[in-house]
Design an enzyme around this catalytic site. Structure first.
Site, PDB file in Angstrom:
ATOM      1  N   SER A  62      31.721  55.797   0.032  1.00 51.66           N
ATOM      2  CA  SER A  62      31.508  54.348  -0.011  1.00 51.66           C
ATOM      3  C   SER A  62      30.407  53.961  -0.997  1.00 51.66           C
ATOM      4  O   SER A  62      29.540  54.767  -1.323  1.00 51.66           O
ATOM      5  CB  SER A  62      31.122  53.821   1.374  1.00 51.66           C
TER       6      SER A  62
HETATM    7  N1  SAM Z   1      31.405  57.759   5.214  1.00 52.34           N
HETATM    8  C1  SAM Z   1      32.030  58.363   4.077  1.00 52.34           C
HETATM    9  C2  SAM Z   1      31.052  58.758   3.007  1.00 52.34           C
HETATM   10  O1  SAM Z   1      29.877  58.455   3.130  1.00 52.34           O
HETATM   11  O2  SAM Z   1      31.496  59.418   2.074  1.00 52.34           O
HETATM   12  C3  SAM Z   1      33.087  57.518   3.462  1.00 52.34           C
HETATM   13  C4  SAM Z   1      34.293  57.562   4.266  1.00 52.34           C
HETATM   14  S1  SAM Z   1      35.794  57.051   3.602  1.00 52.34           S
HETATM   15  C5  SAM Z   1      35.525  55.410   3.108  1.00 52.34           C
HETATM   16  C6  SAM Z   1      36.720  56.930   5.100  1.00 52.34           C
HETATM   17  C7  SAM Z   1      37.066  58.234   5.734  1.00 52.34           C
HETATM   18  O3  SAM Z   1      37.649  57.974   6.992  1.00 52.34           O
HETATM   19  C8  SAM Z   1      38.079  59.056   4.957  1.00 52.34           C
HETATM   20  O4  SAM Z   1      37.543  60.290   4.624  1.00 52.34           O
HETATM   21  C9  SAM Z   1      39.265  59.181   5.912  1.00 52.34           C
HETATM   22  O5  SAM Z   1      39.923  60.404   5.816  1.00 52.34           O
HETATM   23  C10 SAM Z   1      38.590  59.002   7.248  1.00 52.34           C
HETATM   24  N2  SAM Z   1      39.455  58.614   8.382  1.00 52.34           N
HETATM   25  C11 SAM Z   1      40.455  57.711   8.397  1.00 52.34           C
HETATM   26  N3  SAM Z   1      40.981  57.644   9.653  1.00 52.34           N
HETATM   27  C12 SAM Z   1      40.255  58.492  10.422  1.00 52.34           C
HETATM   28  C13 SAM Z   1      40.295  58.848  11.793  1.00 52.34           C
HETATM   29  N4  SAM Z   1      41.162  58.307  12.655  1.00 52.34           N
HETATM   30  N5  SAM Z   1      39.405  59.749  12.219  1.00 52.34           N
HETATM   31  C14 SAM Z   1      38.523  60.326  11.397  1.00 52.34           C
HETATM   32  N6  SAM Z   1      38.450  60.048  10.102  1.00 52.34           N
HETATM   33  C15 SAM Z   1      39.296  59.120   9.615  1.00 52.34           C
END
Ligand code: SAM
Length: 663
Positions: A62
């Site tokens: 992000s």
């Molecule tokens: N917080 C992260 C960082 O600092 O890099 C950015 C995260 S990214 C915007 C969103 C993440 O949520 C992705 O890696 C995606 O695979 C994960 N995601 C989506 N649905 C999910 C779920 N039900 N449980 C766990 N992770 C999930």
């Protein structure tokens, strides 16, 4: 060699601190965590840009500001136990781990979870536990949590997550059906079975995929907590209710709508492009009214002083300046050589004809680009009033001669060759001329104002071109400060009761302190300086459009083209206005307090200048702004058309020899 610690500090100060995140623990944690260790190999040099970046499995790390914003909303404190859903690169978890006691983080992609785990180990961050799985079900064994931060967007707030909050705990999650735009929601558990909800505005995240989120194909798998809309009326509906529809430009009722600004010293009229006919015609209609009914006599525009002086001579029935070339011959010619400006100057000329010179309205340029035109005007003036002084001035300005016609190369010469600067010479010339004000002005006050303003312009332009090569805010600030000071000189010359209308782009007129210009880049503008100098006696009025055509070039010095304006971005103020379904209106931002408050939160706003590149529009033409703080009122034209440049088909016979738009 990249200085990453310095870049990190700069990112925290500028992209996070200045955009309103003041929590010291968050700022300190972001200074500590090396974001370059969380991006993909090869992306390190972009680690401190304020932007999301791609990571494995089609996911993203992000944007730093959003990470800080979500952590601030979650109100995390030392001692807290926090759950994060969506580990991704691990960066947000790492930042939180520097503040709280324990972070639990869940990622559905095993590869991402593994990589994040290794990163934490390498950095020695031991208070983070990572698990692969579906985060929508939470982590019941570790519950209750003081805060839960979800970094992917779901159809609603998953029930499991709400139930795993401690009383007083906060869940921060983006929700919404639109893949391009969701709302950032904060749900606080207020009691055993009670929750409160706050909406923190538009965001864009990757989808939350899981049992209480979306299915892989985008449909809802299980309904989370239904979203109670925190605001009963939508923003576009509120805009529609507050909008005052605009009559035809020629209808006196159009100008009458602006009588509310009649007692201001300065009314500044913006535009969202330099090539839209409606913006020119609206400004003309408002200005006609302010001149005719309310005693405004100064029209000061974002054009070069010597070029605008040619229009001034025409509208005030004065003789042409000897030796002056045709005005507005330089790029972007259509900005002033167009049918709308010609019609307005004809109107000014007709009106001035019946009036004493002291009652006439004048047309002046605030900008600094035409240095060679100004040098010609000063020399011409001195030749007439003081030939001896003209000789000295010729010598002094001779220093600038090689660069007069291509002044942008002057800065390069000063930098590379240690070339003798012309600064001293042009300043001395300006001072000399001003010192003789009394003698010279006795002969003709108007001519003196013209010459002294040209001398000031040359001094500012010399400085401007000298520093242009350093880039950054300084040259912009110098230009806008010069424009503001020119306006002040005009008002001073007109006496204590003089009143001015300013025509310039929204980026000059909307108070820079409430746009990315001021917040991120330290830039100021005329609107800001007018508010600081005149307070409530300045009215700042912006304009905007949704779609249509615009006259613009693809590159600097390029040909004018008529380009299609793309439909406004979903997360912009323009889209809110478009969705109001009122096609042309005035929105008085001082009238409806609730609407003002609802519009305060920063959104995208579109800025089209003399260049328009629709292909890269989001990056090159949109910036963040807080509209009600930037402007006092906003004019909306949903569909707009390009200005018509003056071509051979507009040639006129029998026009006076001062006509500035002859061919
Ligand atoms: N917080 C992260 C960082 O600092 O890099 C950015 C995260 S990214 C915007 C969103 C993440 O949520 C992705 O890696 C995606 O695979 C994960 N995601 C989506 N649905 C999910 C779920 N039900 N449980 C766990 N992770 C999930």
């Amino acid at each position: 060699m990249l200085d990453l610690p310095r870049a990190r500090d700069r990112m925290v100060n500028i992209h996070v601190g200045r955009r309103g995140i003041h929590d010291r623990e968050i700022l300190q944690a972001m200074r500590e965590v090396p974001r370059e260790a969380f991006v993909e190999p090869g992306f390190e040099e972009f680690a401190y840009e304020d932007t999301p970046l791609p990571i494995a499995d089609g996911q993203t790390i992000s944007q730093p500001y959003i990470v800080a914003f979500m952590i601030e909303m979650a109100d995390v404190k030392p001692g807290d136990h926090v759950l994060e859903i969506g580990t991704g690169s691990g960066y947000a978890a790492a930042v939180m781990s520097r503040i709280v006691e324990q972070v639990y983080t869940i990622e559905r992609h095993p590869g991402l979870a593994e990589t994040a785990k290794r990163r934490f180990e390498k950095l020695g961050y031991r208070n983070i536990e990572v698990r692969t799985g579906d985060g929508t079900k939470g982590w019941p064994q570790a519950a209750p949590f003081d805060a839960i931060v979800v970094t992917a967007s779901g159809p609603g707030a998953p029930l499991a997550l709400q139930e795993q909050l401690d009383v007083g705990g906060r869940l921060v999650i983006p929700v919404g059906n639109d893949p391009d735009l969701q709302r950032l929601l904060k749900v606080t558990r207020t009691g055993a079975a009670t929750y409160s909800e706050e909406d923190f505005g538009g965001v864009r995240f990757v989808p939350l995929i899981g049992e209480q989120g979306w299915s892989e194909n985008g449909t809802v798998t299980k309904v989370g907590r239904p979203l109670r809309h925190p605001h009963p009326i939508s923003l576009p509906d509120m805009i529609a209710a507050a909008a005052e529809p605009l009559p035809d430009f020629d209808d006196p009722a159009f100008g009458a709508l602006f009588d509310r600004f009649a007692d201001r010293r300065v009314v500044l009229l913006g535009e969202a492009s330099h090539g839209t006919s409606e913006f020119y015609r609206a400004r003309a209609a408002i200005t006609r009214r302010l001149i005719e009914r309310h005693g405004f006599t100064i029209v000061a525009v974002e054009a070069d002083w010597p070029d605008a002086a040619a229009i001034d001579r025409y509208v005030r029935h004065r003789r042409p300046r000897t030796g002056a070339g045709a005005p507005f011959q330089r790029f972007p010619t259509w900005m002033w050589r167009n049918t709308d400006v010609a019609a307005f100057s004809d109107w000014m000329r007709r009106r001035n004809e019946k009036l004493e010179p002291s009652e006439q309205a004048g047309f002046y340029g605030l900008d600094i680009y035409n240095m060679s035109g100004s040098i010609g005007a000063v020399l011409d003036y001195l030749d007439r009033v003081d030939p001896q002084a003209a000789k000295i001035a010729r010598e002094r300005y001779g220093c600038l001669t090689p660069w007069q016609h291509e002044p942008s190369t002057y800065g390069r010469a000063v930098l590379t060759a240690g070339y003798k600067k012309c600064e001293k010479a042009v300043l001395e010339q300006c001072r000399d001329l001003l010192a003789r004000q009394l003698d010279y002005a006795k002969q003709d006050g108007t001519d003196f104002l013209d010459a002294s303003q040209n001398a000031r312009l040359i001094a500012s332009a010399e400085h401007y071109y000298r520093i242009m090569y350093y880039g950054g805010a300084e040259s912009w600030n110098l230009r806008d400060t010069h424009m503001f000071e020119t306006l002040e000189h005009l008002l001073d010359a007109g006496g204590p009761n003089s009143k001015a209308v300013v025509w310039a782009h929204n980026s000059h007129i909307g108070d820079a302190r409430f746009t990315e210009m001021g917040v991120v880049r330290d830039e100021l503008n005329i609107g800001q300086l007018c508010r600081q100098r005149f307070g409530d006696e300045a009215a700042l009025i912006g304009m905007g459009t949704h779609s249509g055509t615009v006259a613009a070039a693809s590159d600097w010095d390029g040909e004018m083209e008529v380009k299609q304006v793309r439909a406004s971005h979903a997360d912009s103020y323009e889209r809110l206005c478009h969705d109001s379904l009122v096609s042309r209106f005035l929105l008085d931002l001082g009238r409806d307090k609730t609407l003002r408050e609802r519009l305060l939160e920063r959104r995208l706003e579109r800025f089209i200048g003399v260049i328009y590149r629709p292909e890269t529009e989001l990056g090159s033409h949109y910036a963040d702004a807080s509209l009600p703080q930037q402007f006092d009122a906003f004019l909306w034209f949903d569909k707009t058309a390009a200005v018509t440049p003056l071509g051979p088909e507009h040639a006129r016979t029998g026009v006076p020899d001062t006509y500035p738009f002859g061919l």
